[in-house]
Design a protein around this motif. Structure first.
Motif, PDB file in Angstrom:
ATOM      1  N   HIS A   1       0.822  -1.290  -0.015  1.00 49.01           N
ATOM      2  CA  HIS A   1      -0.052   0.230   0.364  1.00 49.01           C
ATOM      3  C   HIS A   1       0.787   1.314   0.019  1.00 49.01           C
ATOM      4  O   HIS A   1       0.549   2.247  -0.476  1.00 49.01           O
ATOM      5  CB  HIS A   1      -1.031   0.033   1.222  1.00 49.01           C
ATOM      6  CG  HIS A   1      -0.348  -0.070   2.489  1.00 49.01           C
ATOM      7  ND1 HIS A   1       0.115   1.451   3.099  1.00 49.01           N
ATOM      8  CD2 HIS A   1       0.246  -0.798   3.451  1.00 49.01           C
ATOM      9  CE1 HIS A   1       0.616   1.115   4.237  1.00 49.01           C
ATOM     10  NE2 HIS A   1       0.653  -0.280   4.336  1.00 49.01           N
TER      11      HIS A   1
ATOM     12  N   ARG B   1       1.185   4.393  -3.116  1.00 50.40           N
ATOM     13  CA  ARG B   1       1.171   5.996  -2.863  1.00 50.40           C
ATOM     14  C   ARG B   1       2.469   6.365  -3.404  1.00 50.40           C
ATOM     15  O   ARG B   1       2.501   7.742  -3.635  1.00 50.40           O
ATOM     16  CB  ARG B   1       1.106   6.176  -1.237  1.00 50.40           C
ATOM     17  CG  ARG B   1      -0.099   5.687  -0.495  1.00 50.40           C
ATOM     18  CD  ARG B   1      -0.189   6.043   0.959  1.00 50.40           C
ATOM     19  NE  ARG B   1      -1.411   5.397   1.513  1.00 50.40           N
ATOM     20  CZ  ARG B   1      -2.770   6.033   1.431  1.00 50.40           C
ATOM     21  NH1 ARG B   1      -2.801   7.087   0.948  1.00 50.40           N
ATOM     22  NH2 ARG B   1      -3.396   5.465   2.027  1.00 50.40           N
TER      23      ARG B   1
ATOM     24  N   THR C   1      -5.825   6.148  -2.872  1.00 46.02           N
ATOM     25  CA  THR C   1      -4.856   7.007  -2.619  1.00 46.02           C
ATOM     26  C   THR C   1      -4.959   8.405  -2.786  1.00 46.02           C
ATOM     27  O   THR C   1      -4.393   9.259  -2.411  1.00 46.02           O
ATOM     28  CB  THR C   1      -3.578   6.279  -2.912  1.00 46.02           C
ATOM     29  OG1 THR C   1      -3.525   6.361  -4.364  1.00 46.02           O
ATOM     30  CG2 THR C   1      -3.085   5.125  -2.679  1.00 46.02           C
TER      31      THR C   1
ATOM     32  N   SER D   1      -5.147   5.567 -10.022  1.00 46.68           N
ATOM     33  CA  SER D   1      -4.180   6.133  -9.132  1.00 46.68           C
ATOM     34  C   SER D   1      -3.245   7.153  -9.642  1.00 46.68           C
ATOM     35  O   SER D   1      -2.313   7.257  -8.943  1.00 46.68           O
ATOM     36  CB  SER D   1      -3.608   4.860  -8.219  1.00 46.68           C
ATOM     37  OG  SER D   1      -2.655   4.375  -9.281  1.00 46.68           O
TER      38      SER D   1
END
Length: 235
Positions: free
Chosen positions: A73, A77, A105, A152
């Motif tokens: 995770h 990011r 995110t 993302s």
């Protein structure tokens, strides 16, 4: 400096030495392909980069930062996104809900614009946005998995066997999309058993055999290589 640098990673499954001193790099704006036979260690390599598997020694560096032991995770990011083998969509969620999951995110206010971007690139997903992902065709699920990853806004997009299980016409469509993403400036690490398709879009490529890098060169150089043609291109 390379965007992604993998240096001397070693991965074990119990007593099985799956990756042996694997090293390669991906520069900003490139499509780099990692090709090889089934079981060569391609998926294991991606899982190690994204923190799903530990490496015994070696390093993985992203934009100059050591991410070797960072959890998955945290890696997302930083700007890496992984489209897994087999697509792995959330079957019970709608297409739109799957896409929103890819943006976890991101600030909420940016999500509508990202959805517009994904729907523009994948019009079929907009047509199916209220449909359960598990009812989509294989090609549509692959588009959804790629769209979810793009939500993302990754600096590096990693694709694991995007052509797997698809009819030839759908494989062509998926690789056309890869070319479009490349032209738009997306950096891509492509893991693919379909060597012909992978080398046709790759700036550079590496051949992985039984857990070790055996050859490297431009996509065109490896396409012309007698060893690659004989082993992977049916020539």
């Amino acid at each position: 400096m390379a965007m992604l640098e993998v240096k001397d990673i070693n991965v074990y499954y119990g007593l099985i030495h799956a990756l042996r001193d694997v090293s390669f790099e991906v520069n900003e704006g490139e499509v780099v392909a990692l090709i090889g036979a089934n079981g060569a260690g391609k998926t294991t390599t991606l899982h190690t980069i994204t923190g799903l598997l530990p490496s015994k020694g070696g390093t993985v560096t992203f934009e100059g930062r050591d991410i070797t032991r960072k959890p998955g995770h945290a890696i997302v990011r930083l700007g890496m996104s992984h489209v897994p083998e087999g697509r792995r969509v959330f079957a019970g969620l709608t297409v739109a809900e799957n896409l929103r999951m890819g943006a976890y995110t991101r600030p909420a206010g940016e999500i509508p614009e990202s959805l517009k971007m994904v729907y523009k690139r994948f019009p079929r997903l907009e047509e199916r946005k209220n449909q359960a992902a598990g009812t989509l065709s294989g090609g549509e699920q692959q588009m959804l998995a790629m769209g979810r990853a793009l939500m993302s806004k990754p600096k590096l997009l990693m694709l694991d066997e995007p052509s797997m299980g698809l009819a030839p016409i759908l494989v062509e469509q998926i690789f056309d999309i890869i070319r479009e993403l490349h032209a738009a400036g997306t950096t891509i690490l492509l893991v693919e058993q379909n060597a012909q398709a992978a080398l046709s879009v790759a700036d550079r490529a590496y051949v992985l055999e039984t857990g070790k890098i055996s050859l490297t060169g431009t996509g065109a150089e490896l396409m012309a290589s007698d060893a690659v043609r004989k082993a992977y291109l049916g020539g």
